[in-house]
Design a protein around this motif. Sequence first.
Motif, PDB file in Angstrom:
ATOM      1  N   PHE A 150       0.810  -1.222   0.000  1.00  0.00           N
ATOM      2  CA  PHE A 150       0.000   0.000   0.000  1.00  0.00           C
ATOM      3  C   PHE A 150       0.840   1.268   0.000  1.00  0.00           C
ATOM      4  O   PHE A 150       0.307   2.375   0.053  1.00  0.00           O
ATOM      5  CB  PHE A 150      -0.970   0.006   1.194  1.00  0.00           C
ATOM      6  N   ASP A 151       2.167   1.152  -0.056  1.00  0.00           N
ATOM      7  CA  ASP A 151       3.043   2.328  -0.082  1.00  0.00           C
ATOM      8  C   ASP A 151       3.039   3.059  -1.429  1.00  0.00           C
ATOM      9  O   ASP A 151       3.117   4.285  -1.485  1.00  0.00           O
ATOM     10  CB  ASP A 151       4.501   1.911   0.197  1.00  0.00           C
ATOM     11  N   ALA A 152       3.026   2.283  -2.517  1.00  0.00           N
ATOM     12  CA  ALA A 152       3.334   2.825  -3.844  1.00  0.00           C
ATOM     13  C   ALA A 152       2.558   4.088  -4.228  1.00  0.00           C
ATOM     14  O   ALA A 152       3.168   5.068  -4.680  1.00  0.00           O
ATOM     15  CB  ALA A 152       3.157   1.744  -4.908  1.00  0.00           C
ATOM     16  N   PRO A 153       1.231   4.127  -4.098  1.00  0.00           N
ATOM     17  CA  PRO A 153       0.503   5.323  -4.566  1.00  0.00           C
ATOM     18  C   PRO A 153       0.974   6.625  -3.925  1.00  0.00           C
ATOM     19  O   PRO A 153       1.003   7.667  -4.579  1.00  0.00           O
ATOM     20  CB  PRO A 153      -0.952   5.010  -4.181  1.00  0.00           C
ATOM     21  N   PHE A 154       1.351   6.573  -2.661  1.00  0.00           N
ATOM     22  CA  PHE A 154       1.777   7.786  -1.960  1.00  0.00           C
ATOM     23  C   PHE A 154       3.061   8.356  -2.566  1.00  0.00           C
ATOM     24  O   PHE A 154       3.188   9.563  -2.748  1.00  0.00           O
ATOM     25  CB  PHE A 154       2.010   7.482  -0.472  1.00  0.00           C
TER      26      PHE A 154
END
Length: 388
Positions: A150-154
Amino acid sequence: MTRPLCVMLVAAEASGDDRGAALARALKRRLGDGVRFVGVGGANMAAEGVESPFDISDISILGLLEGLLAYPRIMRRVADTAALAAREKPDVAVLIDSWGFTLRVADRLRKLDPNLPLIKYVGPQVWATRPGRAKVLAAKVDHLLTIHAFDAPFFEAAGLPVTFVGNGALNIDFSHADPDRLRRQLGIAPAAPILLVMPGSRPSEIERVLPAFEDAVMLLKADRPDLEVIIPAAPTVADAVKAKVAGWSRRAHVIEGDEAKFDAMKAATVALACSGTVTLELALAGAPMVVGYRLGRLTHTILKRLILTPYIVLFNIAAQAFIAPEFVQDDCNGPALAKAVAARLDDPAFRAQQVAAQYAALDKMGRGGPDPSEAAANAVLKIVGERV
């Protein structure tokens, strides 16, 4: 003859040392004698050929006030790291975790060689606090290897390329762990209950968290004379842990090394753990746990206004529930911790329920997926190849 690829690995904490060592092993499996390592790390990275110019316990700092007080020392170590890079001229630098230290190292390395690929391995938890750090990191490094899907979009929204590699703590092999071996070595009866105490790997954690854990242990041992207490000591704080535990009024076994630690995790009836990567390891081992944590008062006052999530344990965040109870700051005290541990020691069904919930959260996080170190090695070589 082509010179070996020179990879600089920089880690400032025990968890980063583990991650750096695993990445070094994965790169050696690919390249054999075609790779050499320089950088900063602990005992595990040293075993893989990374000769650190200083002891990383010197820079394992947590807390705003502590960081300010240690700033001159940190900057000296940043300069030492930059001097190492200037001398060894690495082909790529991988900066592992440790936000404050590695960010400053990135600045120095960029000035030394604007063309050196800079890879951050583990980003700040911007989904939990201070989302502006994504933009800061994007301006400092070329690529992020992330352990959370869930890190990537940020970070991608800030213009930083991201590769999700997975969390090595979710891939630990406990098949060789032998709880009976540990019981034999420590002279613990086969049926005796075991409380595993994990006080952290930073000196500041030993100072702040271990006293509350000690109080809890004394309360529990007073009511349960047969309770055996085992404390695995991380290499970064082993001497400090042994010195403090030697003064306890009731006996506890201090152990060292990964084999003994993993045996103890499998042997544990219940664990009392400082928040950190170790909570994932304990959950993988099937140990129900109670989690405690303390920060400096100023740091806690500031951070509690910035934190966007009520949870600090990663599998609690994944589940959006307090699967493992969390006792933070003033709540992290002997009576409260002892009460929560006792509830689990006294109720096998309660323990089993918590273990099942922990496993479900780990599955949601990617338990049993591909080896993160192999994925990280692939990403590093791809980035280097694109720069050649």
